[in-house]
Enzyme design. Structure first.
Site, PDB file in Angstrom:
ATOM      1  N   ASP A 168       2.576  -3.390   2.464  1.00  0.00           N
ATOM      2  CA  ASP A 168       3.086  -2.022   2.404  1.00  0.00           C
ATOM      3  C   ASP A 168       2.003  -1.055   1.925  1.00  0.00           C
ATOM      4  O   ASP A 168       0.955  -1.471   1.403  1.00  0.00           O
ATOM      5  CB  ASP A 168       4.292  -2.005   1.443  1.00  0.00           C
ATOM      6  N   ASP A 189      11.554   3.544   7.572  1.00  0.00           N
ATOM      7  CA  ASP A 189      12.490   3.252   6.491  1.00  0.00           C
ATOM      8  C   ASP A 189      13.884   3.710   6.868  1.00  0.00           C
ATOM      9  O   ASP A 189      14.841   3.415   6.153  1.00  0.00           O
ATOM     10  CB  ASP A 189      12.048   3.955   5.203  1.00  0.00           C
TER      11      ASP A 189
HETATM   12  C1  DGJ Z   1       8.559   1.245   1.542  1.00  0.00           C
HETATM   13  C2  DGJ Z   1       8.920   0.288   2.624  1.00  0.00           C
HETATM   14  O1  DGJ Z   1       8.909   0.927   3.862  1.00  0.00           O
HETATM   15  C3  DGJ Z   1      10.275  -0.314   2.305  1.00  0.00           C
HETATM   16  O2  DGJ Z   1      10.679  -1.162   3.335  1.00  0.00           O
HETATM   17  C4  DGJ Z   1      10.192  -1.040   0.996  1.00  0.00           C
HETATM   18  O3  DGJ Z   1       9.333  -2.140   1.115  1.00  0.00           O
HETATM   19  C5  DGJ Z   1       9.720  -0.123  -0.102  1.00  0.00           C
HETATM   20  N1  DGJ Z   1       8.497   0.545   0.264  1.00  0.00           N
HETATM   21  C6  DGJ Z   1       9.501  -0.859  -1.389  1.00  0.00           C
HETATM   22  O4  DGJ Z   1       8.946  -0.078  -2.351  1.00  0.00           O
END
Ligand code: DGJ
Length: 714
Positions: free
Chosen positions: A472, A534
């Site tokens: 990430d 997201d």
């Molecule tokens: C952003 C990601 O896109 C999410 O799927 C998740 O992993 C969060 N970060 C966790 O902080």
């Protein structure tokens, strides 16, 4: 194939020609890029050039000429492909051809950056060496052409052969000159949780159109993929050029019509906030820009990029493999978990047929929220008394694989790492560093910082059986120490990715950047799948996945079924709608499955079985988009196997309309002379009827009603 014919060079792809021509004065001029034409002695047509070169009022003028890599300020006042501040302090440059080198059966690589590889295909590279002896600078232009594709991959290397320092202000990867005509520019804008909105704008004379981003990452706001299309181009027809940049940082694609009506398009590193000093003997390499041409509309472009990127960009061993169906705990628990809770979720997931359990954010340091511990990649024993190793063993004992989340490019101010190395965070010394999501970016331009990141992640992967990594990245860049810094960062990122993915070739890596903030070919070179957004709401995802598939293979788009009401936009959808939308992607679940009823568990089992049945279509099928959610009430896509024997159709009627009848869906890519059975309903259809008369679907009379078909030739 590359044919050198006097002063003309002809690059021939599957059904495209790319032709350049050298003028008598040594300028490298562009002649043609488009549908394949025969190889002839195009030098006979040089009369076309003489009409303007040296005629009229000016003794010499490059302004009217289509060129391969134009400069600014020496008779051509249009947008330049590069700008070098030379030892005399000016930017005037005139590069002339010195040599052509044909690298047969080879795809020349871009140093330090991911790029296309030849693989099993037939590729040749043309290298044109250009030189300006007034300033002792050299530019090498590279063009890769594949026998199997309609693409030309371009990059440039700029070398300082002088005895003084020189500075680059800009260096695009590709310059494309298109003849007079009406064009539209198609580009993809967005924001966090609202990525990849397909936009189409008419290119009007005189205006400059730029799809760009300067946030240090390729970005939610603009994807490094652009199409330039004839005004009548549609999904299935019309002439379209694609430009896709294999790069994960600041990018720019610029289009501007000149006074004669010719269109100049450039793609590469964003000149904004860019500068690069080259000491004597030093060189600068641009990332690779992949140009594509299709006379079959946007769909033709997409299918080329999909095949090319699957076979000649994505290096992971997992690229063509069936990916395990996963469950991720993020939307199920957020930071509130312990080993017991995770094992309960995993156990129930296993009962549903899920194969991989992924532990997301919050397992390390003392991270109970998003405001601490990034950089301290040590398990939090309060939550995980047996560490990652112990948890992975318990998950494995259930018969599941184990996967783990990292955000390795970051450091929280509240972390041991920051306390030990405050100078490792990107900052300018005169100002207080600016956090975003409570965190700083690590300075990846420094070797010791890259080494730390490589070691910290590798250490966890060495000590526990982690078979999947979600990588990430949750903030863009700010307070950069100097112009050009963002490119140094990207080079550091690629160095890290290269080291870790090579050291752990069996691990399945998934890219992520607050959702789809870094969905680009540079990331795909290392990680065969990327979390697209997201926003996990099915209806929002239809648009996101529809546009993401314009350039990127369906098998690279990570898709999850999440809870309803959706956590990002509150929309209520059925489990069926959520899964139907997610099938055309890597497929997984992200919810607390311990709350699923027995009926829902049955439904999930069936969903998993169906997704497995169509797995090869997701990996190798040809994608046809049949109805755009950006244009009406329906969203429809179809995946067809190369041999036309197997197909999957997804369709959604987004909002329910009273007193209306759904339009018929005309399928594509099937064999019109064959019959097909829908394995889900048992109905049999004639191929020609499906393609020509179309399929009538009866949608449920409700919002977001989806239907799917799995067709098999009988
Ligand atoms: C952003 C990601 O896109 C999410 O799927 C998740 O992993 C969060 N970060 C966790 O902080």
């Amino acid at each position: 194939m590359i044919i050198r014919n006097g002063k003309t060079t002809h690059l021939i792809g599957k059904s495209v020609s790319y032709i350049m021509h050298e003028s008598e004065t040594g300028e490298l001029l562009h002649f043609y890029f488009g549908r394949r034409i025969a190889d002839r002695d195009y030098s006979l047509m040089t009369g076309e050039w003489h009409e303007t070169l040296g005629s009229g009022a000016n003794e010499f003028s490059l302004e009217p000429y289509p060129q391969e890599y134009p400069a600014y300020g020496y008779t051509d006042m249009r947008s330049p492909a590069y700008q070098i501040v030379n030892r005399y302090g000016n930017t005037i440059s005139r590069m002339r051809v010195k040599e052509y080198i044909v690298h047969k059966n080879s795809a020349v690589q871009t140093e330090g950056m991911p790029c296309l590889f030849k693989g099993e295909n037939n590729a040749d590279t043309l290298e044109v060496v250009m030189y300006d002896d007034a300033i002792d600078m050299e530019i090498r232009l590279y063009y890769i052409v594949f026998e199997e594709y309609d693409i030309i991959a371009r990059h440039a290397v700029i070398l300082n052969r002088s005895t003084d320092a020189a500075k680059l202000y800009s260096a695009y990867s590709a310059n494309l000159e298109l003849p007079m005509g009406g064009y539209d520019m198609i580009y993809f804008t967005g924001a966090w949780a609202r990525e990849m909105n397909m936009q189409r704008t008419r290119i009007e004379p005189g205006m400059r159109y730029e799809a760009e981003n300067a946030r240090g990452i390729s970005g939610h706001h603009m994807n490094p993929f652009v199409m330039i299309a004839s005004r009548d181009a549609t999904e299935a027809s019309g002439e379209v050029y694609g430009l896709s940049l294999i790069y994960s940082g600041n990018h720019s694609t610029v289009a501007k019509t000149d006074q004669l009506g010719q269109l100049r398009v450039q793609q590469g590193i964003n000149p904004m906030q860019f500068a690069w000093t080259m000491m004597p003997g030093e060189s600068f390499t641009t990332p690779q820009s992949v140009l594509c041409f299709s006379s079959d509309g946007f769909g033709g472009i997409s299918r080329e990029y999909h095949k090319l990127y699957r076979n000649n960009l994505m290096r992971s061993r997992w690229t063509h493999r069936e990916r395990p169906i996963l469950i991720n705990n993020w939307e199920g628990t957020y930071f509130d978990f312990n080993e017991e809770k995770l094992l309960k979720i995993a156990k129930r997931a296993k009962e549903a047929g899920i194969e991989l359990f992924v532990l997301d954010d919050g397992w390390f340091g003392r991270r109970d929220g998003d405001n601490s511990s990034l950089g301290d990649w040590v398990p939090d024993e309060r939550k995980l008394p047996n560490g990652i190793k112990g948890l992975a063993e318990k998950i494995n004992a259930l018969g599941m694989k184990f996967g783990l989340w990292f955000e390795p490019e970051m450091v929280s101010p509240d972390s041991d790492l920051y306390r030990a190395h405050p100078d490792w965070a990107i900052h300018v010394p005169q100002r207080r560093g600016v956090t975003a999501r409570w965190q700083y970016l690590l300075d990846l331009s420094r070797d010791e910082v890259c080494e730390y990141v490589i070691e910290a992640v590798s250490d966890v992967l060495r000590t526990a059986n982690v078979e999947y990594v979600k990588w990430d990245m949750n903030r863009g860049m700010s307070d950069m120490p100097y112009p050009g810094y963002a490119h140094e960062y990207v080079l550091g990122y690629y160095r890290i990715m290269d080291a870790i993915t090579s050291a752990f070739p069996e691990v399945l890596f998934e890219g992520c950047c607050s959702g789809g903030g870094r969905f680009d070919p540079g990331v795909l070179a290392y990680m065969p799948q990327i979390w697209a957004s997201d926003n996990s709401d099915a209806v929002a995802r239809m648009k996101i996945q529809y546009s993401t598939s314009m350039c990127y293979p369906v098998s690279a788009i990570s898709t999850h079924v999440t809870a309803s009401p959706n956590h990002q936009n509150g929309r209520i959808t059925t489990l069926k709608t959520r899964a139907d939308t997610a099938y055309a992607g890597t497929f997984g679940y992200e919810l607390d499955i311990t709350h699923a009823t027995d009926e829902e568990m049955d439904e999930i089992r069936k969903q998993i079985a169906l997704r497995k049945q169509i797995d090869r279509l997701v990996h190798e099928g040809e994608l046809h988009r049949l109805a755009s959610p950006f244009e009406g009430e329906y969203c429809t896509w179809e995946l067809v196997s190369q041999d036309k024997k197997h197909a999957f159709v997804f369709t959604c009627k987004i909002l329910s309309v009273a007193s209306s009848r759904a339009p018929r869906i005309k399928l594509m890519g099937l064999d019109p002379d064959k019959r097909y059975i829908d394995k889900l309903s048992g109905r049999v259809y004639e191929g020609d009827l499906l393609m020509r008369r179309g399929l009538r679907v009866s949608y449920a009379q409700e919002d977001f009603a989806t239907e799917i078909l799995e067709l098999e030739q009988v």
